[in-house]
Design a protein around this motif. Structure first.
Motif, PDB file in Angstrom:
ATOM      1  N   GLU A  10     -94.057  27.562  55.535  1.00 30.08           N
ATOM      2  CA  GLU A  10     -93.279  28.027  54.830  1.00 30.08           C
ATOM      3  C   GLU A  10     -92.374  26.912  54.358  1.00 30.08           C
ATOM      4  OE1 GLU A  10     -91.349  31.100  56.744  1.00 30.08           O
ATOM      5  OE2 GLU A  10     -90.573  29.769  58.408  1.00 30.08           O
ATOM      6  N   LYS A  11     -92.399  25.711  55.145  1.00 29.35           N
ATOM      7  CA  LYS A  11     -91.590  24.518  54.668  1.00 29.35           C
ATOM      8  C   LYS A  11     -92.261  23.717  53.687  1.00 29.35           C
ATOM      9  CE  LYS A  11     -90.108  24.330  59.650  1.00 29.35           C
ATOM     10  NZ  LYS A  11     -91.112  25.355  59.966  1.00 29.35           N
ATOM     11  N   ASN A  13     -93.418  22.859  50.112  1.00 38.85           N
ATOM     12  CA  ASN A  13     -93.216  23.767  48.589  1.00 38.85           C
ATOM     13  C   ASN A  13     -93.912  22.600  47.792  1.00 38.85           C
ATOM     14  OD1 ASN A  13     -91.817  25.825  49.241  1.00 38.85           O
ATOM     15  ND2 ASN A  13     -90.328  24.320  50.108  1.00 38.85           N
ATOM     16  N   ASN A  14     -94.648  21.591  48.470  1.00 38.24           N
ATOM     17  CA  ASN A  14     -95.370  20.558  47.410  1.00 38.24           C
ATOM     18  C   ASN A  14     -96.112  19.427  48.388  1.00 38.24           C
ATOM     19  OD1 ASN A  14     -93.645  18.303  48.226  1.00 38.24           O
ATOM     20  ND2 ASN A  14     -91.961  19.430  46.765  1.00 38.24           N
ATOM     21  N   GLU A  17     -94.144  17.234  50.887  1.00 34.17           N
ATOM     22  CA  GLU A  17     -93.642  17.822  52.010  1.00 34.17           C
ATOM     23  C   GLU A  17     -94.855  18.018  53.038  1.00 34.17           C
ATOM     24  OE1 GLU A  17     -90.043  20.241  49.801  1.00 34.17           O
ATOM     25  OE2 GLU A  17     -91.844  21.394  50.715  1.00 34.17           O
ATOM     26  N   THR A  87     -99.166  23.847  46.122  1.00 32.93           N
ATOM     27  CA  THR A  87     -98.662  23.211  44.998  1.00 32.93           C
ATOM     28  C   THR A  87     -97.368  23.877  44.293  1.00 32.93           C
ATOM     29  OG1 THR A  87    -100.325  24.021  43.620  1.00 32.93           O
ATOM     30  CG2 THR A  87    -100.605  21.606  44.724  1.00 32.93           C
ATOM     31  N   GLY A  88     -96.585  24.589  45.219  1.00 31.17           N
ATOM     32  CA  GLY A  88     -95.433  25.017  44.717  1.00 31.17           C
ATOM     33  C   GLY A  88     -95.409  26.569  44.206  1.00 31.17           C
ATOM     34  N   ARG A  89     -96.473  27.091  44.559  1.00 25.86           N
ATOM     35  CA  ARG A  89     -96.590  28.568  44.067  1.00 25.86           C
ATOM     36  C   ARG A  89     -96.944  29.587  45.153  1.00 25.86           C
ATOM     37  NH1 ARG A  89    -101.140  26.633  39.645  1.00 25.86           N
ATOM     38  NH2 ARG A  89    -101.090  24.912  40.946  1.00 25.86           N
ATOM     39  N   ARG A  90     -96.348  29.172  46.408  1.00 31.64           N
ATOM     40  CA  ARG A  90     -96.453  30.120  47.400  1.00 31.64           C
ATOM     41  C   ARG A  90     -95.724  31.421  47.376  1.00 31.64           C
ATOM     42  NH1 ARG A  90     -94.165  27.584  51.042  1.00 31.64           N
ATOM     43  NH2 ARG A  90     -92.341  28.754  51.450  1.00 31.64           N
ATOM     44  N   GLN A  91     -94.534  31.203  46.863  1.00 35.72           N
ATOM     45  CA  GLN A  91     -93.733  32.523  46.680  1.00 35.72           C
ATOM     46  C   GLN A  91     -94.123  33.279  45.661  1.00 35.72           C
ATOM     47  OE1 GLN A  91     -92.323  29.322  47.302  1.00 35.72           O
ATOM     48  NE2 GLN A  91     -90.597  29.378  48.575  1.00 35.72           N
TER      49      GLN A  91
END
Ligand SMILES: Cc1ncc(C[n+]2csc(CCOP(=O)(O)OP(=O)(O)O)c2C)c(N)n1
Ligand SMILES: CC(=O)[C@@H](O)[C@H](O)COP(=O)(O)O
Ligand SMILES: [Mg+2]
Length: 636
Positions: A10-11, A13-14, A17, A87-91
């Motif tokens: 969850e930490k 986002n790309n 990170e 690559t930024g699409r977890r949420q």
């Protein structure tokens, strides 16, 4: 759905990170990512086993490479859920494959990390090579290009075309062969065996063991040589495997096979390879469905399992809504066996979709007469042509969208020679969540242009059976295509005795006075519902199920053009060059000048969503047809 609280995920986002995570913590990232995929896909159906199989590879790639500056191309892309999540699409991943949500495949318009749109197999090396050559022309020094291709996709001819071209050009490209010995069904063919031989290579392992033990007996030189070989394992493998390594023959430097689930080692290998110039191939061994027991055991079923229980692995069946009506593909599979039992000339051919099209039934019962040829649509068609020249009656089943791969073979190898091949185009029409790469919306048009081709589309399962029966009769001496939709039919009592259908013969399903609706295939189901609803509003609409796009039923058309001022055609295919166009051509050729409205898929790509969403969007569901009829009658 209970939120998966990733310990680290969850930490992230790309990939930047991700790169801050310590190497020794990467196994935790992989656990989190794997659990997240299981959690989401168990409640929001999609492709499953393939993404689980490349969790470590995905994390390692984004950890080592500087994406999106470095370009990462996924082959087919059904395994790219981890890539999307990192690559930024977890949420937003919960919207995967939903109407207006994320695509189920990498898509350039969706993310800068999705450098190439995919969905059809075997394209990644060609695309990556294009990117590598462009990068070289632009004088870029630091951009790396990677293609990830599965062993199944590697059986696609264009993958070898690309290897051939890449090797010669000494292009700077890394191809990662993700070898899990599976396509959707188990991998087939000599190539699959070749890969097994390498990964289980007795000669290499025996030689390595013998040399190793021999050296151990020598002091001095022996110890020094051992230390060299230990440090340069791949050098030894290259010595042994070079002369019979297929990839080395294409001038690729071959590395591996390596364990695709050892995240730390994978990271090290990828780092080492990063600075080696020229075409390289890393052979990675993975397990499809890794980390979810049921998916590891039943890899075909869990390729795309639908809804399942993430604890027990139980798959929730998605029976057809009309009680006991079968899926069209099952009618195909069972009917093919029934016909083949009577007609010994029938053979079955599928390019890597035995379970998908239900030809697995014939493969199981008649293994000598039914063939999974791998992801090789072009070969499947010309293989069928060869069979037909010798008096066999090939049933060549290829999804409508994948049949696009073999268009020249249809024309040049089958139709031009007027060979009796039966093309069964499953997934004809809008397929739903797989979206634009998989909608089978062009086949009516592309088949209609081909001389000698009979083109039919059954409205229901009974007609599918009778068209299959008709197509294999001895008096057919030309190619015969039957296209039918994905999913469920409407006739629980479909197993009727076979009836021969007169070629080019349609049927009237509803008499009427105010307007005529002409349909082909599945659109007839919606039209029947519309006619029923219209009659409730005092509109008397006639409905004809035309069954054949080529040849058209000119007797029905002549009657209709003489009786009705206004005519609507409806098809689950593009309006450009489809069934409606054929009716227009008939009108022009016969001097009629009626008002015609052509309904179908508009001239644009239709995104993903449920079939219901998409039929509604295109206005060709029952409601859309009814609305069009009322609008036209109001104007006339
Ligand atoms: C041209 C084409 N034919 C068939 C398919 C259907 N299909 C999707 S995935 C797949 C198997 C791919 O196997 P592999 O490349 O080994 O990937 P894995 O699922 O094993 O990770 C097939 C046949 C396709 N997407 N494209
Ligand atoms: C990724 C791919 O191409 C196949 O898995 C395809 O999605 C199968 O489609 P069906 O689910 O219609 O068999
Ligand atoms: Mg595979």
């Amino acid at each position: 759905m209970d939120e998966i609280k990733g310990r680290i995920l969850e930490k992230i986002n790309n990939p930047e990170e991700l790169k801050k995570v310590k190497l020794e913590e990467l196994p935790v990232v992989c656990d989190d990512l794997r659990n997240f995929i299981i959690d989401v896909v168990s409640t929001n159906p999609g492709h499953f086993g393939a993404s689980l199989g490349v969790v470590e590879l995905t994390v390692a790639l984004h950890y080592v490479y500087n994406t999106p500056h470095d370009l990462l191309v996924w082959d087919v892309g059904h395994q790219a859920y981890g890539h999307k999540i990192l690559t930024g699409r977890r949420q937003t991943f919960i919207t995967n494959r939903k109407y207006k949500g994320l695509s189920g495949f990498p898509k350039r318009t969706e993310s800068e990390y999705d450098v190439f749109g995919v969905g059809h197999a075997s394209t990644s090396i060609s695309a990556a090579l294009g990117m590598a050559v462009a990068s070289k022309i632009k004088g870029e020094k630091d951009r790396k290009i990677v293609a990830v291709i599965g062993d199944g996709a590697m059986t696609g001819g264009m993958a070898f075309e690309a290897l051939n071209n890449a090797g010669a050009g000494k292009s700077d490209i890394l191809v990662i062969l993700n070898d899990n010995n599976m396509a959707i069904d188990p991998s087939v063919g000599g190539f699959s065996q070749y890969l097994l031989n390498i990964s289980k290579s007795h000669s290499y392992n025996r030689f390595k063991k013998d040399v190793w033990e021999g050296l151990g007996k020598l002091d001095g030189f022996g110890q020094k040589t051992r230390r060299f070989l230990q440090k340069n394992q791949h050098a030894l493998k290259n010595i042994i495997l070079k002369e019979n390594n297929l990839f080395e023959a294409f001038d690729f430097r071959y590395f591996g096979p390596v364990d695709g689930h050892d995240i730390v080692y994978l990271t090290k290998v990828l780092k080492d390879l990063k600075d080696i110039p020229g075409p390289k191939l890393l052979h990675v061994i993975t397990k499809k469905g890794k980390g979810f027991k049921q998916a590891e055991i039943n890899q075909t079923k869990f390729h795309a399992p639908g809804l399942f229980d993430k604890v027990t692995g139980e798959i929730y069946s998605c029976d057809c809504p009309i009680d006991k009506a079968p899926k069209f593909q099952n009618v195909f599979g069972e009917t093919l066996v029934e016909l083949a039992e009577k007609n010994k000339k029938i053979v079955g051919i599928t390019p890597a979709m035995p379970t998908g099209c239900s030809m697995n039934l014939m493969i199981e019962k008649m293994p000598d007469r039914a063939f999974d040829v791998g992801i090789a649509e072009q070969h499947a068609v010309t293989f069928s042509a060869g069979l037909a020249t010798q008096g066999m009656v090939p049933f060549c089943n290829i999804y409508s969208t994948f049949m696009q791969r073999a268009y020249d073979q249809i024309i040049h190898d089958v139709a031009l020679q007027k060979l009796h091949v039966v093309f069964c185009l499953d997934r004809g029409g809008l397929v739903g969540e797989d979206g634009p790469t998989h909608h089978g919306v062009f086949d009516i048009s592309y088949m209609r242009l081909v001389p000698n081709m009979i083109i039919s589309a059954p409205m229901d399962e009974i007609d599918l059976r009778n068209l299959m029966y008709t197509a294999q009769l001895d008096d057919i001496a030309q190619p015969f295509s039957i296209r039918y939709p994905r999913g469920c039919g409407i006739k629980p009592d479909w197993k009727k005795p076979f009836e021969k259908i007169e070629i080019g013969k349609g049927r009237v399903l509803s008499e009427g006075e105010d307007i005529a609706i002409l349909t082909i295939g599945k659109s007839g189901i919606f039209a029947q519902r519309a006619v029923e609803s219209l009659s409730g509003e005092g509109v008397s609409a006639a409905h004809y199920d035309m069954r054949f796009v080529k040849p058209l039923d000119e007797e029905i058309l002549t009657q209709v053009f003489k009786k009705f001022k206004t005519i609507i055609t409806v098809e689950d295919g593009t309006v450009k060059g489809g069934f409606g166009s054929a009716v227009l051509e008939f009108m022009a050729e016969n001097g009629f000048s009626n008002q015609i409205k052509i309904m179908g898929i508009p001239d644009r790509f239709i995104e993903h969503g449920t079939p219901e969403d998409l039929y509604k969007e295109c206005g060709i569901d029952a409601k859309g047809i009814k609305t069009s009829v009322l609008e036209i009658l109001k104007k006339s």
